[in-house]
Design an enzyme around this catalytic site. Structure first.
Site, mmCIF file in Angstrom:
data_model
loop_
_atom_site.group_PDB
_atom_site.id
_atom_site.type_symbol
_atom_site.label_atom_id
_atom_site.label_comp_id
_atom_site.label_asym_id
_atom_site.label_seq_id
_atom_site.Cartn_x
_atom_site.Cartn_y
_atom_site.Cartn_z
ATOM 1 N N CYS A 299 0.842 -1.203 0.000
ATOM 2 C CA CYS A 299 0.000 0.000 0.000
ATOM 3 C C CYS A 299 0.875 1.250 0.000
ATOM 4 O O CYS A 299 1.887 1.309 0.711
ATOM 5 C CB CYS A 299 -0.911 -0.008 1.218
ATOM 6 S SG CYS A 299 -2.037 1.405 1.286
ATOM 7 N N CYS B 266 -0.115 4.636 7.021
ATOM 8 C CA CYS B 266 -0.840 4.433 8.281
ATOM 9 C C CYS B 266 0.038 3.642 9.258
ATOM 10 O O CYS B 266 0.436 2.510 8.983
ATOM 11 C CB CYS B 266 -2.138 3.690 8.024
ATOM 12 S SG CYS B 266 -3.186 4.447 6.759
ATOM 13 N N CYS C 7 -0.538 -0.150 10.338
ATOM 14 C CA CYS C 7 -0.855 -1.139 9.309
ATOM 15 C C CYS C 7 0.356 -1.932 8.847
ATOM 16 O O CYS C 7 1.390 -1.370 8.489
ATOM 17 C CB CYS C 7 -1.498 -0.429 8.116
ATOM 18 S SG CYS C 7 -2.034 -1.586 6.853
ATOM 19 N N CYS D 298 -17.114 -9.219 3.662
ATOM 20 C CA CYS D 298 -16.449 -7.929 3.539
ATOM 21 C C CYS D 298 -15.282 -8.069 2.574
ATOM 22 O O CYS D 298 -14.345 -8.832 2.839
ATOM 23 C CB CYS D 298 -15.957 -7.451 4.889
ATOM 24 S SG CYS D 298 -17.284 -7.247 6.099
ATOM 25 N N CYS E 146 -20.128 -6.122 1.768
ATOM 26 C CA CYS E 146 -19.597 -4.813 2.134
ATOM 27 C C CYS E 146 -18.255 -4.648 1.434
ATOM 28 O O CYS E 146 -17.407 -5.545 1.483
ATOM 29 C CB CYS E 146 -19.411 -4.723 3.647
ATOM 30 S SG CYS E 146 -18.634 -3.194 4.218
ATOM 31 N N CYS F 93 -20.387 1.879 7.103
ATOM 32 C CA CYS F 93 -19.719 1.172 8.195
ATOM 33 C C CYS F 93 -18.436 1.930 8.502
ATOM 34 O O CYS F 93 -17.585 2.090 7.627
ATOM 35 C CB CYS F 93 -19.425 -0.257 7.748
ATOM 36 S SG CYS F 93 -18.298 -1.153 8.821
ATOM 37 N N ARG G 199 -19.452 -3.998 16.392
ATOM 38 C CA ARG G 199 -18.736 -5.225 16.025
ATOM 39 C C ARG G 199 -17.378 -5.280 16.703
ATOM 40 O O ARG G 199 -16.608 -4.328 16.665
ATOM 41 C CB ARG G 199 -18.545 -5.299 14.514
ATOM 42 C CG ARG G 199 -17.836 -6.555 14.057
ATOM 43 C CD ARG G 199 -17.835 -6.653 12.559
ATOM 44 N NE ARG G 199 -19.194 -6.561 12.054
ATOM 45 C CZ ARG G 199 -19.485 -6.357 10.774
ATOM 46 N NH1 ARG G 199 -18.533 -6.215 9.892
ATOM 47 N NH2 ARG G 199 -20.734 -6.303 10.389
#
Length: 418
Positions: free
Chosen positions: A65, A69, A72, A109, A142, A202, A272
């Protein structure tokens, strides 16, 4: 305890607590913990009974990526030992999703690492959604693909997506300390785009990154204001090779207080328990089901969850029941509002609380705290990461000697696109 009685009464009316009351929940003592869980449980049962919704993550594209972040394992410059692969084909993703659906998951998801999808990526995910729905009647899907450009949410909706996940992760005031390649406002914009397209929104948070109680309350109130239908609560998995590798700040008691605070602020929302529950809640996971009404089944994006059968046994042993495909997750007032708005299985137009739906923190576009196992539930044999040394033996302190991050697929012969 007057505080808890007040919070229960407000929760049953879908009324927001004050910031001071939310902070007070996080400040309760261990002696009060079971009272806090019981109070949050009353609000949870009012809106969701004893049902637990199961969600299953399929990691469509892993690693590499360009975003930075700090939490991550897939971030720019990450040295974490994780699986890296490009896009799964629609039939491969459908086959992966089938493993979770067979275990009782009613929502799939679809997650992909990256800043955000190209239009070609949206087309690719659209074909994947169609493949999954052709093979699994009634399943909810999702998408979690990062920052959305104009028109992309509408295209995902047309392709059959029910929801879109994009987490705020932390408070606006501290967001710049976690990520520099995009902003908190960028994340808010994507959640709003999902709303506007009629997708069930979400959005959740990651706890344990060194934030203050005030930061946690700020982000949860922001999620209420955004009226997210589902609020996934991730607990940081401190992956080796990431800037937050040494942030072991959570205890089971702390996690339960955070979940209770989220339930009180967002009473009729699908809360969740997402990434990190096995690492930080450990043997207290069943107690957390009294607060949250939704979990992920099996593995996460880049870390291994507990075996799917263990999840199902835990739910049954704790006296809860798996939510069936024919049951609407949302309370009627929220489900009806979403249906009127032309949306999917959640609701973001109701007047009380930050929504309630069946999405779950599929993680943000590259969220190590909410990973996604695209193989059978918890079925891989991983090599655990080196366990950090204990930092404290206090009952309420983090016990890092008890945990080990299990990296999904690392050290195995698992094919990249399995």
């Amino acid at each position: 305890m007057d505080l808890l009685n007040t919070l229960v009464e407000k929760g049953l009316r879908r009324e927001s607590p004050t910031r001071e009351e939310a902070l007070a929940v996080l400040a309760t003592s261990d002696d009060e913990l079971l009272d806090v869980v019981a109070a949050a449980g009353k609000v949870r049962r009012q809106w969701f009974g004893r049902r637990v919704k199961l969600n299953y993550l399929v990691n469509l594209k892993s690693g590499l990526c360009p975003e930075d972040c700090s939490y991550c394992s897939q971030r720019l410059g990450s040295k974490a030992d994780i699986l890296k692969y490009t896009w799964l084909k629609p039939d491969e993703a459908s086959e992966a999703a089938a493993a979770g659906i067979a275990g009782g998951a009613k929502r799939v998801c679809l997650v992909a690492s990256g800043r955000g999808p190209t239009d070609r990526d949206v087309d690719r995910v659209g074909r994947t959604i169609e493949a999954i729905k052709e093979q699994n009647e009634g399943v909810e899907v999702c998408a979690c693909l990062g920052l959305l450009s104009d028109g992309q949410a509408e295209r995902l909706k047309t392709a059959g997506a029910d929801a879109y996940n994009h987490n705020l992760n932390t408070s606006e005031g501290t967001y710049g300390e976690i990520t520099t390649t995009h902003t908190y406002a960028d994340r808010v914009d994507t959640v709003q785009k999902a709303h506007a397209a009629g997708l069930s929104a979400c959005s959740g948070l990651i706890a344990g990154m060194g934030e203050t109680d005030e930061d946690l309350v700020d982000v949860v109130f922001a999620l209420r204001e955004l009226d997210s239908d589902s609020v996934p609560v991730n607990f940081l998995i401190p992956f080796e090779g990431t800037p937050l590798a040494k942030e072991w700040n959570l205890s089971p008691q702390r996690c339960l207080r955070i979940l209770a605070m989220v339930r009180f602020v967002c009473p009729d929302v699908e809360v969740r328990i997402a990434g990190g529950r096995e690492v930080h809640l450990r043997s207290m996971q069943p107690l957390a089901l009294n607060i949250a009404n939704s979990i992920f089944l099996g593995d996460y994006l880049t870390s291994e969850g507990q075996a799917g059968k263990a999840d199902l046994d835990m739910i049954a042993d704790a006296g809860f029941e798996v939510e069936g495909a024919g049951t609407t997750t949302l309370p009627a007032h929220r489900a009806d509002a979403l249906a009127a708005a032309g949306g999917g299985c959640g609701s973001h137009a109701a007047s009380g609380g930050c929504g309630s739906e069946a999405a779950a923190g599929c993680g943000s576009h590259a969220d190590a705290a909410a990973g996604g196992g695209c193989g059978p539930c918890g079925g891989h044999t991983e090599t655990p990461a080196e366990t950090p040394a204990a930092v404290s033996t206090g009952a309420s302190d983090a016990r890092t000697d008890l945990v080990a991050v299990r990296r999904r697929g690392a050290g195995t012969d698992l094919a990249p696109n399995a």
